[in-house]
Structure formats: structure tokens, C-alpha cells
Design a protein around this motif. Structure first.
Motif, short mmCIF file in Angstrom:
data_model
loop_
_atom_site.label_atom_id
_atom_site.label_comp_id
_atom_site.label_asym_id
_atom_site.label_seq_id
_atom_site.Cartn_x
_atom_site.Cartn_y
_atom_site.Cartn_z
N LEU A 48 9.59 -7.97 -4.51
CA LEU A 48 10.71 -7.59 -5.37
C LEU A 48 11.33 -8.87 -5.89
O LEU A 48 11.42 -9.87 -5.16
CB LEU A 48 11.76 -6.81 -4.58
N SER A 49 11.73 -8.86 -7.14
CA SER A 49 12.38 -10.00 -7.77
C SER A 49 13.74 -9.54 -8.27
O SER A 49 13.85 -8.45 -8.84
CB SER A 49 11.52 -10.50 -8.92
N ILE A 50 14.75 -10.36 -8.03
CA ILE A 50 16.10 -10.02 -8.49
C ILE A 50 16.53 -11.03 -9.54
O ILE A 50 16.52 -12.23 -9.30
CB ILE A 50 17.13 -10.04 -7.34
N LYS A 51 16.90 -10.52 -10.70
CA LYS A 51 17.60 -11.31 -11.71
C LYS A 51 19.00 -10.72 -11.80
O LYS A 51 19.23 -9.59 -11.39
CB LYS A 51 16.86 -11.26 -13.05
N TYR A 52 19.93 -11.48 -12.35
CA TYR A 52 21.32 -11.00 -12.33
C TYR A 52 22.13 -11.56 -13.49
O TYR A 52 21.78 -12.56 -14.10
CB TYR A 52 21.99 -11.38 -11.00
N ILE A 53 23.23 -10.85 -13.75
CA ILE A 53 24.26 -11.33 -14.69
C ILE A 53 25.59 -11.18 -13.96
O ILE A 53 25.88 -10.13 -13.39
CB ILE A 53 24.28 -10.51 -15.99
N ILE A 54 26.38 -12.24 -14.01
CA ILE A 54 27.70 -12.23 -13.39
C ILE A 54 28.73 -12.52 -14.48
O ILE A 54 28.62 -13.53 -15.19
CB ILE A 54 27.80 -13.24 -12.25
N LYS A 55 29.70 -11.59 -14.62
CA LYS A 55 30.75 -11.71 -15.64
C LYS A 55 32.10 -11.78 -14.95
O LYS A 55 32.33 -11.10 -13.94
CB LYS A 55 30.75 -10.51 -16.58
N ASN A 56 33.02 -12.54 -15.54
CA ASN A 56 34.38 -12.57 -15.00
C ASN A 56 35.16 -11.36 -15.49
O ASN A 56 34.63 -10.53 -16.24
CB ASN A 56 35.08 -13.89 -15.33
N SER A 57 36.43 -11.27 -15.12
CA SER A 57 37.25 -10.09 -15.45
C SER A 57 37.48 -9.94 -16.95
O SER A 57 37.81 -8.86 -17.43
CB SER A 57 38.59 -10.15 -14.71
N SER A 58 37.30 -11.02 -17.71
CA SER A 58 37.45 -10.95 -19.17
C SER A 58 36.15 -10.57 -19.86
O SER A 58 36.10 -10.46 -21.09
CB SER A 58 37.92 -12.30 -19.72
N GLY A 59 35.07 -10.41 -19.09
CA GLY A 59 33.78 -10.04 -19.66
C GLY A 59 32.93 -11.23 -20.07
O GLY A 59 31.85 -11.06 -20.64
N ASN A 60 33.40 -12.45 -19.79
CA ASN A 60 32.63 -13.65 -20.12
C ASN A 60 31.53 -13.85 -19.08
O ASN A 60 31.76 -13.70 -17.89
CB ASN A 60 33.53 -14.89 -20.16
N ILE A 61 30.35 -14.20 -19.55
CA ILE A 61 29.22 -14.41 -18.65
C ILE A 61 29.37 -15.76 -17.94
O ILE A 61 29.48 -16.81 -18.57
CB ILE A 61 27.88 -14.36 -19.41
N LEU A 62 29.38 -15.69 -16.61
CA LEU A 62 29.44 -16.90 -15.79
C LEU A 62 28.05 -17.43 -15.49
O LEU A 62 27.82 -18.63 -15.47
CB LEU A 62 30.18 -16.61 -14.47
N PHE A 91 0.81 -1.22 0.00
CA PHE A 91 0.00 0.00 0.00
C PHE A 91 0.85 1.27 0.00
O PHE A 91 0.50 2.26 -0.62
CB PHE A 91 -0.90 0.05 1.24
N ASN A 92 1.97 1.25 0.71
CA ASN A 92 2.78 2.46 0.91
C ASN A 92 3.98 2.55 -0.04
O ASN A 92 4.88 3.36 0.19
CB ASN A 92 3.26 2.53 2.36
N ASN A 93 4.01 1.71 -1.05
CA ASN A 93 5.13 1.70 -2.02
C ASN A 93 6.49 1.57 -1.34
O ASN A 93 7.47 2.19 -1.76
CB ASN A 93 5.07 2.94 -2.91
N GLU A 94 6.56 0.74 -0.32
CA GLU A 94 7.81 0.52 0.41
C GLU A 94 8.85 -0.21 -0.42
O GLU A 94 10.05 -0.10 -0.16
CB GLU A 94 7.53 -0.27 1.70
N LEU A 95 8.41 -0.96 -1.41
CA LEU A 95 9.34 -1.71 -2.25
C LEU A 95 9.97 -0.86 -3.34
O LEU A 95 11.07 -1.15 -3.82
CB LEU A 95 8.62 -2.90 -2.90
#
Length: 188
Positions: A83-97, A39-43
Motif C-alpha cells: 500500500l502506498s500513501i500520498k497526502y494533502i495537508i491544508k491549513n484552516s484557511s484552505g492553503n496547501i501546506l 494472494f488473499n487481497n488483505e491490502l
């Protein structure tokens, strides 16, 4: 007269079918089919894209708000704004882990999902459940603390990093999420 009586019974039944309650109401104490509404937009202050670096990896979080998310926990069925969290994790070379940003989750899917289960607005905290990676490895709790309008603090506490017997041997069993306390993410 019969039509009026039918409409009244229908309206009362519909009204009783769903209670709309504040977001932080204890789900264990609500009637089935209740709706825990923000109701209070706390998210809302947490919504956005955030980045941090951890142990040489770039971690990008995509936090969105979902209205009317269905939960079926034990004998309790209810709806809640989350709230829903999606993510992308990349290594130092920019490759997606690991990339969950482009995953289409099924309504009953737990693996790879991160969704809020409780907000403590007075402490600027949101507590999330993480369903783990392949075979459920790493499932546990993520806590975000709003530090200011552009930064959040991340803490991740896995409950299990062990492998089940039925997990195929060739499965990626790495938990790529930062297992740490107070990692600062900056809004992009």
C-alpha cells in the motif's frame, strides 16, 4: 532435441529466478528476486481516500495498492505488493501546506514516501515506513488500524526530527503529518 533441452533449461532457470510467496513472508529469509504477493487481497480493505482534522489542519490520505514494488535492502532484492500513501495537508484557511498526491516518485526515492512493510491481518493493522520530509526529517513508522468499513485509526511515530548538517538552511523542515496516536480518518 537440442531445442527441447534448451527450453527445459530455460524454464528451470526462469522458475528458480523467482519464488512467489505469501505477503507476510519475512523478506530476510527469502531468496533474491522473490515476490511477496497479496494472494488473499488483505491490502484491499485499506484502499481509498480518507480525511481527518488535526490541530486545525485538514489531512487527506490517498491510499493505493501497488503490485510488484521493487525493494533493494542491504543485500536483499525482492518484490512485494504494497500500500502506498500520498497526502494533502491544508491549513484552516484552505492553503496547501504539503502535497505529495501529485508527486511522481522515482523508483529509488525514499523522501516523502509512505509504503507498507507489514500487515497483521488478524489485528487489522498495516505498518508503514515513512521516508521523512525534506532532508529526511520525521522518518519513521506509521500504523493504520482498520476500525470498520469507513474508518481507520492513524498512529505516527517519527524516529528523528533533527536536522542533518548538510540540510540547506532555507529548506522547509516542518513535518506536517499528524504526530499522534489513534487519529480517526473517515473514508470519503
Amino acid at each position: 532435441m537440442k531445442t527441447f533441452l534448451f527450453l527445459m533449461i530455460f524454464a528451470v532457470t526462469l522458475y528458480k529466478a523467482q519464488s512467489i510467496l505469501p505477503l507476510n513472508t519475512n523478506y530476510e529469509e527469502v531468496p533474491n528476486n522473490s515476490y511477496l504477493k497479496d494472494f488473499n487481497n488483505e491490502l484491499n480493505p485499506y484502499i481509498g481516500t480518507y480525511k481527518a482534522n488535526f490541530e486545525g489542519n485538514e489531512v487527506t490520505l490517498y491510499i493505493t495498492k501497488e503490485l510488484y514494488h521493487f525493494f533493494d535492502l542491504y543485500s536483499k532484492k525482492y518484490y512485494q505488493d504494497i500500500l502506498s500513501i500520498k497526502y494533502i495537508i491544508k491549513n484552516s484557511s484552505g492553503n496547501i501546506l504539503q502535497d505529495t498526491k501529485n508527486m511522481n516518485f522515482q523508483p529509488d526515492q525514499i523522501r516523502f514516501t509512505i509504503f507498507s512493510i507489514r500487515i497483521q491481518a488478524n489485528n487489522n493493522l498495516v505498518i508503514f515506513y515513512y521516508g521523512g520530509t525534506n532532508c529526511g526529517i520525521g522518518w519513521g513508522k506509521v500504523t493504520l488500524k482498520k476500525l470498520n468499513s469507513t474508518q481507520i485509526s492513524w498512529s505516527y511515530d517519527p524516529n528523528s526530527t533533527s536536522v542533518k548538517d548538510d540540510c540547506p538552511s532555507n529548506t522547509d523542515k516542518t513535518v506536517y503529518l499528524p504526530e499522534t496516536d489513534n487519529l480517526i480518518f473517515t473514508k470519503q
